[in-house]
Design a protein around this motif. Structure first.
Motif, short mmCIF file in Angstrom:
data_model
loop_
_atom_site.label_atom_id
_atom_site.label_comp_id
_atom_site.label_asym_id
_atom_site.label_seq_id
_atom_site.Cartn_x
_atom_site.Cartn_y
_atom_site.Cartn_z
N GLU A 185 -2.82 -8.17 3.02
CA GLU A 185 -1.43 -7.74 3.21
C GLU A 185 -0.87 -8.20 4.56
OE1 GLU A 185 0.86 -5.56 1.53
OE2 GLU A 185 -0.29 -6.24 -0.20
N SER A 186 -1.58 -7.92 5.62
CA SER A 186 -1.11 -8.33 6.94
C SER A 186 -2.29 -8.44 7.89
CB SER A 186 -0.10 -7.33 7.49
OG SER A 186 0.17 -7.65 8.84
N ALA A 240 -3.73 -5.63 10.65
CA ALA A 240 -5.12 -5.19 10.52
C ALA A 240 -5.86 -5.38 11.84
CB ALA A 240 -5.81 -5.98 9.40
N ARG A 296 -17.90 -2.12 -6.79
CA ARG A 296 -18.19 -1.12 -5.75
C ARG A 296 -17.61 -1.52 -4.41
NH1 ARG A 296 -21.35 3.24 -7.32
NH2 ARG A 296 -20.68 4.10 -5.34
N PHE A 339 0.85 -1.18 0.00
CA PHE A 339 0.00 0.00 0.00
C PHE A 339 0.89 1.24 0.00
CE2 PHE A 339 -4.00 -1.72 2.38
CZ PHE A 339 -4.20 -2.62 1.36
N TYR A 373 -18.19 4.43 9.49
CA TYR A 373 -18.11 3.46 8.41
C TYR A 373 -19.23 2.45 8.51
CZ TYR A 373 -16.62 -0.90 6.24
OH TYR A 373 -16.57 -2.06 5.53
N SER A 389 -14.55 0.62 -2.47
CA SER A 389 -14.94 1.33 -1.25
C SER A 389 -13.94 1.06 -0.14
CB SER A 389 -16.32 0.87 -0.81
OG SER A 389 -16.20 -0.43 -0.27
N ARG A 390 -14.20 1.64 1.00
CA ARG A 390 -13.35 1.39 2.16
C ARG A 390 -13.35 -0.08 2.53
NH1 ARG A 390 -13.94 4.26 7.24
NH2 ARG A 390 -14.29 6.09 5.97
N THR A 391 -14.50 -0.74 2.33
CA THR A 391 -14.56 -2.17 2.60
C THR A 391 -13.46 -2.90 1.83
OG1 THR A 391 -16.94 -1.88 2.67
CG2 THR A 391 -16.12 -4.14 2.67
N ALA A 438 -10.67 -1.65 0.74
CA ALA A 438 -9.36 -1.32 1.32
C ALA A 438 -9.09 -2.18 2.54
CB ALA A 438 -9.31 0.15 1.68
N ILE A 439 -10.13 -2.41 3.33
CA ILE A 439 -9.96 -3.26 4.51
C ILE A 439 -9.66 -4.69 4.09
CG2 ILE A 439 -11.22 -4.27 6.46
CD1 ILE A 439 -12.60 -1.52 6.74
N TYR A 440 -10.37 -5.18 3.06
CA TYR A 440 -10.11 -6.54 2.58
C TYR A 440 -8.65 -6.70 2.17
CZ TYR A 440 -15.14 -7.54 2.37
OH TYR A 440 -16.45 -7.75 2.68
N TRP A 441 -8.17 -5.75 1.37
CA TRP A 441 -6.77 -5.86 0.91
C TRP A 441 -5.81 -5.74 2.09
CZ3 TRP A 441 -5.24 -8.15 -3.20
CH2 TRP A 441 -5.96 -8.07 -4.40
N SER A 442 -6.19 -4.92 3.08
CA SER A 442 -5.28 -4.79 4.22
C SER A 442 -5.17 -6.11 4.97
CB SER A 442 -5.73 -3.66 5.15
OG SER A 442 -6.82 -4.07 5.94
N TYR A 471 -21.04 -0.89 6.02
CA TYR A 471 -20.94 -1.67 4.80
C TYR A 471 -21.79 -1.06 3.69
CZ TYR A 471 -18.19 -5.87 5.46
OH TYR A 471 -17.15 -6.75 5.59
N ILE A 531 -9.39 -3.76 13.31
CA ILE A 531 -10.28 -4.36 12.31
C ILE A 531 -10.68 -5.76 12.77
CG2 ILE A 531 -10.37 -5.26 9.95
CD1 ILE A 531 -8.55 -2.84 9.21
N HIS A 547 -15.01 -9.56 8.87
CA HIS A 547 -14.87 -9.21 7.46
C HIS A 547 -14.71 -10.44 6.58
CE1 HIS A 547 -14.88 -4.86 7.52
NE2 HIS A 547 -14.29 -4.93 8.70
#
Lengths: 256, 325, 289
Positions: free
Chosen positions: B197-198, B202, B182, A93, A109, B186-188, B190-194, A111, B207, B212
């Protein structure tokens, strides 16, 4: 005022006792050093406090609430955030996005809001970004905003790790060897940063091997060995303590 | 970057426009429309599988959940006579419900263990369909599932028509892809990818990783269930073999060949490989060998998949230009 | 249940279990050492059986030598594939090696159908006759095959415990980083393990092909069984694979005879799901991250 209280805490893995009847408390606004020889149970303690492990015995109270059984995301919500000994980032990132993920906790936030990109979500997203930028400026990382986290120099990666933690707005920040692998300049910068973070009103629990750093910035130091507390006091008191000298066998402990 | 984004949007718009005009272009050719419908199903399955990948997992149970959707819809039709319009949503919901229940233990596993546990889930789903002959028809499956009709406001469309079903599949596929787009943007996302990543970091910034994971898995299986219902009413016949591990593996091949890092990957991979698959149909077993070769070559020599080809070509052109200067 | 029926099922269970264990030990060696999902493992089992078929049924050459030839051929194929395909992917996401082994399944099983044809074939057995054990008929062929499998597993055990290469393999399996620091050539261990693991599958293929029959599509079922066993016994654990093999062998023998093959599968898969979720290290394995 007491922020964190650890009482009669034990952590066993099979036959191995990593923490043994440990008890101490941390006051609000202080920088508390946590030192001890390798394998004394310091990182294990961080893992127990942050909720990676459930303690085998004893209690951990934070602001009067028992947090011993909480998972990491719950303790983070309570206001306890930690960094890691080995640098842990969202490596692919951008620096800004790293910190924005950290901001997630304290932003508006949902969903469905995210899915339909509602006005509320958009404004919260903007708010997040400006907060992230503010934190990066505070941490001295502004120049790297758009860079990939993996491409940062080592010292700045450590700073980014702390920036992510700061984004989660901790009341208690637990730093696990923040100065490891740093040259004297970088170390001085880090010490400066830790002081600045404390001035923001964040309480700090610090594991560090560099005695200059620990003696220089900590208000109080807790020394543990074999998972138990062997000494506690101001840096001046710790320096004189017999037991501490014994535990360290006089190694790098004579440094000012 | 913005120029690339604009170009990507342009390509997307062109692709969707082409898809909508395809029946006219191909002169309502039944075979081409059949390929088009197959592509739509494969895209829906691959993109929803990719949604799980954004958290770092590949689920081998994915086709199984498509099967749950297909069987739900088929049984509702054969026993109650309900049409696809209602069944599709019930099928998706039932698949999602099963996914939700199973994902709570399933998500305790990680990495290799997840692959294998999801594989076991997929196999159990298939074998349950095969074992209970009374309900699911055993290995023979369920026959006589009919496409729906529309008859309102003077509009009278029968979806036994290939063209009509093509548009139905296209619209549903587009909706699924758009919904996933979508979510990921979205932020969702970004959270999934985070989490990808780690996971540990997260978790430590607050999180709720498990939550999730469960939601993402459930959402993906919702789409897979919906695709299953559309599949059942198109083919009018289903059996357990359609939804076994191979179907999941083909989707995985689509994702890997297309590319793993953006939504373009699975869409591109599913489209290209389905077309190639159809072109090679006369080649019999050589076609499967070809696929094996393609996937191995992609992994070894084009690890980012087809989606990275434009960037690679641009880089190559730039380098050649630099050399000639 | 009559005693003779029970004896019959027990003997079949042991017989199946030992052969399953051979396949699974091969797979668990490869997993433990390379940490990849070798999804095409069963294809080597199939190829091994066909090598023996051509050797002994078509060329009419000696049976036991054929098993050795089959194992040697598959060892070479496995080692070469490791060097060419899997080595470049070492250290990357397991998804990539999984994808490559999927590609191998496509190639080998379809190539097998094209080369060997779809007709079911048999490898003629060299041992005939049998004996009655507690009312059940036990052929000498099955007895010899059981003993042979057991001996091979024992030999492998000695290889891993006593030889330098074997000990190096165990060391890499336990901790790749430390063992490479200690001067073990991990790259060499990788191709040896891959070749050896594939050769074990090939031998199992020869034995199973002699007992039953061979078709080019037999590989995938073997992969499925091998994965069940490896998960049950613990990924990377050789004793686990042996005991897991026997357990699955018994389940197959008893449940298939008494209820149905589908139920045997369902029970097997539900079991491994539960194990993966609640005790991912299996019965004997260690936890990997």
């Amino acid at each position: 005022m007491q922020l964190l209280a650890i009482d009669d805490l034990s952590m066993r893995f099979g036959g191995l006792t990593a923490i043994n009847d440990l008890g101490f408390s941390v006051d609000q606004g202080e920088i508390r050093g946590l030192i001890g020889p390798n394998g004394a149970g310091k990182t294990t303690l961080f893992n127990v406090i942050s909720g990676v492990y459930k303690p085998s015995k004893g209690s951990i109270t934070f602001k009067g609430t028992e947090i011993g059984t909480m998972k990491p995301h719950r303790t983070a919500r309570m206001g306890i955030v930690r960094t890691f000994q080995s640098i842990t980032l969202f490596k692919n990132f951008s620096v800004l996005k790293n910190v924005m993920i950290g901001c997630h906790l304290n932003s508006n936030y949902s969903y469905w809001g995210a899915l339909f990109n509602t006005a509320k979500t958009r404004s919260s997203e903007q708010e997040n970004e400006s907060r992230a930028r503010e934190i990066l400026e505070f941490m001295g990382l502004t120049q790297y905003v758009d860079d990939l986290a993996a491409n940062l120099p080592h010292g700045h990666q450590r700073a980014l790790g702390i920036a992510i933690a700061m984004a989660a707005e901790p009341e208690l920040l637990m730093l696990d060897e923040p100065c490891t692998g740093m040259n004297p300049d970088e170390t001085a910068e880090m010490v400066n940063l830790i002081n600045k973070i404390r001035d923001r009103g964040v309480t700090i629990l610090l594991i560090e091997h560099d005695m200059k750093v620990v003696m220089g910035i900590c208000d109080k130091i807790t020394v543990i060995n074999f998972g138990t507390k062997i000494a506690e006091g101001t840096p001046a008191e710790i320096r004189k303590d017999e037991l501490v000298h014994e535990a360290y066998l006089g190694s790098d402990f004579d440094a000012p | 970057m913005t120029e690339n984004t604009k170009m990507a949007t342009g390509v997307w718009v062109a692709a969707v426009a082409f898809a909508f005009l395809l029946p006219v272009i191909c002169g309502y050719d039944k075979y081409i429309l059949h390929v088009g419908i197959t592509i739509a199903f494969n895209i829906a399955l691959a993109t929803s599988m990719w949604l799980i990948w954004t958290l770092g997992f590949i689920s081998f149970a994915h086709a199984g959940f498509m099967g749950i959707g297909a069987y739900t819809s088929a049984l509702l039709f054969t026993s109650l006579g309900w049409s696809l319009w209602i069944n599709m949503w019930i099928a998706a919901a039932v698949a999602a419900l099963f996914a939700f229940v199973i994902s709570i233990p399933l998500m305790r596993t990680r990495a290799v263990y997840f692959f294998m546990a999801s594989w076991a889930v997929g196999e159990v789903i298939k074998r349950v369909f095969a074992y209970y002959r009374g309900i699911f028809g055993g290995w023979d499956g369920i026959f006589n599932i009919r496409p729906p009709k529309i008859d309102i406001f003077g509009l009278d469309i029968n979806f036994t028509s290939r063209v009509a079903y093509y548009y139905l599949a296209l619209v549903c596929c587009a909706l699924i892809v758009f919904a996933i787009h979508r979510i990921i943007r979205s932020r969702t996302g970004a959270i999934y990818w985070s989490i990808h990543e780690s996971e540990i970091l997260a978790q430590h910034v607050g999180i709720n990783v498990l939550k999730h994971k469960v939601i993402a898995f459930t959402t993906a299986c919702f789409f897979a269930g919906m695709t299953g219902a559309l599949y059942a009413h198109y083919h009018t016949y289903i059996n357990p073999k359609t939804f076994d591990i191979w179907q999941s593996e083909f989707s995985l091949v689509h994702i890997i060949v297309g590319g793993l890092s953006t939504l373009n990957g699975p869409v591109l991979g599913a489209t290209v490989l389905t077309i190639v698959d159809e072109l090679l149909r006369p080649a019999g077993w050589y076609r499967v060998i070809f696929f094996g070769v393609v996937i191995i070559l992609t992994v070894l020599f084009l690890p980012g998949g087809l989606e990275t080809v434009p960037a690679r070509v641009r880089a190559l052109v730039a380098r050649l230009r630099g050399r000639s200067d | 249940m009559a005693l003779d029926e029970f004896t019959q099922m027990t003997l079949t269970g042991i017989n199946l279990g030992l052969m399953y264990a051979l396949i699974a030990i091969g797979l668990t060696l490869i997993f433990g050492i390379m940490r990849i999902i070798q999804y095409a493992h069963g294809e080597f089992y199939m190829l091994g059986a066909y090598v023996l078929y051509y050797w002994s049924s078509v060329l009419k050459l000696p049976y036991w030598l054929g098993i050795l030839v089959s194992a040697g051929t598959i060892f070479v194929i496995g080692a070469v594939l490791q060097l060419v395909l899997f080595r470049p992917l070492h250290g990357k996401n397991i998804l990539y090696s999984l994808a490559v082994s999927m590609g191998l399944i496509f190639i080998i099983s379809s190539g097998g159908l094209l080369t060997f044809g779809t007709v079911v074939k048999g490898i003629p057995s060299v041992v005939t006759g049998g004996v009655s054990v507690l009312g059940a008929f036990y052929t000498y062929e099955r007895m010899v095959i059981s003993i042979f499998s057991a001996t091979l597993i024992l030999a492998l055990w000695f290889f891993l415990q006593r030889t330098t290469t074997g000990m190096a393999m165990r060391a890499v399996s336990e901790d790749p980083e430390v063992s490479s620091l200690q001067g073990i050539n991990t790259r060499r261990i990788h191709w040896i393990a891959f070749g050896l693991g594939s050769a074990l599958a090939a031998v199992a293929g020869c034995l199973m092909g002699t007992l039953l029959s061979i078709v080019p599509t037999m590989g995938f079922i073997a992969t499925v069984k091998a994965f069940m066993i490896v998960i049950l016994g613990g990924l990377g654990s050789v004793p686990g694979a042996l005991i897991g093999g026997l357990i699955i062998g018994f389940i197959d023998s008893f449940v298939t005879t008494l209820i149905s093959a589908d139920v045997a599968y369902i029970i097997g898969f539900v079991t491994i799901f539960v194990i993966l979720v609640f005790k991912p290290s299996g019965l004997f394995g260690q936890q990997w991250d």
